[in-house]
Design a protein around this motif. Sequence first.
Motif, mmCIF file in Angstrom:
data_model
loop_
_atom_site.group_PDB
_atom_site.id
_atom_site.type_symbol
_atom_site.label_atom_id
_atom_site.label_comp_id
_atom_site.label_asym_id
_atom_site.label_seq_id
_atom_site.Cartn_x
_atom_site.Cartn_y
_atom_site.Cartn_z
ATOM 1 N N ALA A 164 0.826 -1.212 0.000
ATOM 2 C CA ALA A 164 0.000 0.000 0.000
ATOM 3 C C ALA A 164 0.855 1.254 0.000
ATOM 4 N N ALA A 165 2.180 1.070 -0.031
ATOM 5 C CA ALA A 165 3.082 2.228 -0.047
ATOM 6 C C ALA A 165 2.954 2.984 -1.358
ATOM 7 N N GLU A 166 3.118 4.268 -1.309
ATOM 8 C CA GLU A 166 2.949 5.108 -2.489
ATOM 9 C C GLU A 166 3.954 4.718 -3.575
ATOM 10 N N GLY A 167 3.454 4.590 -4.798
ATOM 11 C CA GLY A 167 4.301 4.273 -5.934
ATOM 12 C C GLY A 167 4.499 2.801 -6.206
ATOM 13 N N THR A 168 3.798 1.927 -5.481
ATOM 14 C CA THR A 168 3.984 0.489 -5.690
ATOM 15 C C THR A 168 3.007 -0.093 -6.701
ATOM 16 N N PHE A 169 1.946 0.666 -7.049
ATOM 17 C CA PHE A 169 0.974 0.125 -8.008
ATOM 18 C C PHE A 169 0.307 1.243 -8.817
ATOM 19 N N PHE A 170 1.095 1.975 -9.545
ATOM 20 C CA PHE A 170 0.609 2.960 -10.519
ATOM 21 C C PHE A 170 -0.354 3.985 -9.919
ATOM 22 N N GLY A 171 -0.144 4.354 -8.673
ATOM 23 C CA GLY A 171 -1.000 5.344 -8.036
ATOM 24 C C GLY A 171 -2.339 4.826 -7.557
ATOM 25 N N LEU A 172 -2.547 3.509 -7.639
ATOM 26 C CA LEU A 172 -3.824 2.913 -7.214
ATOM 27 C C LEU A 172 -3.716 2.238 -5.851
ATOM 28 N N GLU A 173 -2.695 2.602 -5.094
ATOM 29 C CA GLU A 173 -2.447 1.914 -3.820
ATOM 30 C C GLU A 173 -3.630 2.034 -2.855
ATOM 31 N N ALA A 174 -4.274 3.198 -2.829
ATOM 32 C CA ALA A 174 -5.383 3.398 -1.895
ATOM 33 C C ALA A 174 -6.548 2.456 -2.189
ATOM 34 N N ALA A 175 -6.715 2.098 -3.472
ATOM 35 C CA ALA A 175 -7.813 1.207 -3.850
ATOM 36 C C ALA A 175 -7.543 -0.235 -3.467
ATOM 37 N N LEU A 176 -6.300 -0.554 -3.150
ATOM 38 C CA LEU A 176 -5.925 -1.935 -2.838
ATOM 39 C C LEU A 176 -5.394 -2.084 -1.416
ATOM 40 N N GLU A 177 -5.486 -1.035 -0.627
ATOM 41 C CA GLU A 177 -4.880 -1.073 0.696
ATOM 42 C C GLU A 177 -5.489 -2.180 1.546
ATOM 43 N N GLY A 178 -4.647 -3.032 2.086
ATOM 44 C CA GLY A 178 -5.116 -4.168 2.866
ATOM 45 C C GLY A 178 -5.405 -3.809 4.308
ATOM 46 N N LEU A 179 -6.296 -4.594 4.922
ATOM 47 C CA LEU A 179 -6.614 -4.406 6.328
ATOM 48 C C LEU A 179 -5.580 -5.078 7.212
ATOM 49 N N GLU A 180 -5.164 -6.283 6.797
ATOM 50 C CA GLU A 180 -4.053 -7.005 7.414
ATOM 51 C C GLU A 180 -3.702 -8.128 6.444
ATOM 52 N N PRO A 181 -2.551 -8.783 6.590
ATOM 53 C CA PRO A 181 -2.180 -9.839 5.636
ATOM 54 C C PRO A 181 -3.288 -10.881 5.464
ATOM 55 N N GLY A 182 -3.672 -11.086 4.214
ATOM 56 C CA GLY A 182 -4.720 -12.047 3.917
ATOM 57 C C GLY A 182 -6.102 -11.437 3.818
ATOM 58 N N TYR A 183 -6.250 -10.187 4.219
ATOM 59 C CA TYR A 183 -7.548 -9.528 4.199
ATOM 60 C C TYR A 183 -7.440 -8.193 3.475
ATOM 61 N N PRO A 184 -7.570 -8.227 2.137
ATOM 62 C CA PRO A 184 -7.453 -6.998 1.356
ATOM 63 C C PRO A 184 -8.624 -6.063 1.594
ATOM 64 N N GLY A 185 -8.372 -4.777 1.391
ATOM 65 C CA GLY A 185 -9.428 -3.786 1.596
ATOM 66 C C GLY A 185 -9.501 -2.833 0.429
ATOM 67 N N GLY A 186 -9.959 -1.621 0.691
ATOM 68 C CA GLY A 186 -10.098 -0.626 -0.357
ATOM 69 C C GLY A 186 -11.372 -0.809 -1.154
ATOM 70 N N PRO A 187 -11.758 0.200 -1.932
ATOM 71 C CA PRO A 187 -13.013 0.132 -2.706
ATOM 72 C C PRO A 187 -13.011 -0.935 -3.787
ATOM 73 N N LEU A 188 -11.828 -1.386 -4.227
ATOM 74 C CA LEU A 188 -11.786 -2.394 -5.286
ATOM 75 C C LEU A 188 -12.000 -3.804 -4.750
ATOM 76 N N LEU A 189 -11.339 -4.145 -3.656
ATOM 77 C CA LEU A 189 -11.413 -5.505 -3.112
ATOM 78 C C LEU A 189 -12.344 -5.630 -1.910
ATOM 79 N N ASN A 190 -12.824 -4.508 -1.404
ATOM 80 C CA ASN A 190 -13.793 -4.524 -0.308
ATOM 81 C C ASN A 190 -14.808 -3.408 -0.532
ATOM 82 N N PRO A 191 -15.565 -3.496 -1.642
ATOM 83 C CA PRO A 191 -16.459 -2.388 -2.003
ATOM 84 C C PRO A 191 -17.567 -2.135 -0.997
ATOM 85 N N LEU A 192 -17.992 -3.158 -0.253
ATOM 86 C CA LEU A 192 -19.066 -2.983 0.725
ATOM 87 C C LEU A 192 -18.556 -2.481 2.072
ATOM 88 N N GLY A 193 -17.237 -2.399 2.212
ATOM 89 C CA GLY A 193 -16.655 -1.893 3.456
ATOM 90 C C GLY A 193 -16.887 -2.797 4.643
#
Length: 258
Positions: A164-193
Amino acid sequence: MSVFLRGGIAGGFHLRSRDSSAVITKRRISAVGAVTGRSVNPAAAIEQRATWLPGLEPPPYLDGKLAGDYGFDPLGLGEDPKSLKWYVQAELVHARFAMLGVAGILFTDLLRTTGISNLPVWYEAGATKFDFASTKTLIVVQFLLMGFAETKRYMDFVSPGSQAAEGTFFGLEAALEGLEPGYPGGPLLNPLGLAKDIKNANDWKLKEIKNGRLAMMAMLGFFVQASVTHTGPIDNLVEHLSNPWHKTIIQTLFTSAS
């Protein structure tokens, strides 16, 4: 209003309507110790948790803190803490793939058996030729996409939060930010929050791993069904419902073996 129950072991129990369950439990434990002649630790007895085999003493490294931990490790694979963390992640990923696989097999098999779509049975789908791309092209694309996703997952396991560090995925890091290892988050992988407070999401974790384990067993059943009956699960279900007393797994296995 008080209720007294006299008699029982070691002088009996005196139970009052306002007694706490903890006090009652301790008295019962003391009575058991008096009968068996063994010292019983009340705290340990009260804190006993459910295990996969009733009465089994779980290994010390499975202390019940993990989601779905029922003390099952007959081979002792989780004795090493580092290995245990990896096995937990591996089971989680296999559980998710199994849930997707079961849903996909049942959905496509339903479309096939009802005649809505001319789809192949699930275990022959891999041999299907597509007009838009060759089999080799599809394999290469799958390796690239799955390899990328699995590499990102592994790097997040080794260094939590690094992906989720800046610059690791074409500026889309916030959309893929994980909650903890094994549990991805963000609007792309956890759209329902769901389960944003992952540290206190034990119920969600437990439901997921239970459903995932059930799905893995279902996939095993699908493989056995395909090997024995050479058809899909919906066809097997329809055949069973047509004659429930004679079209069962027992008769099917005996028929295939003879």
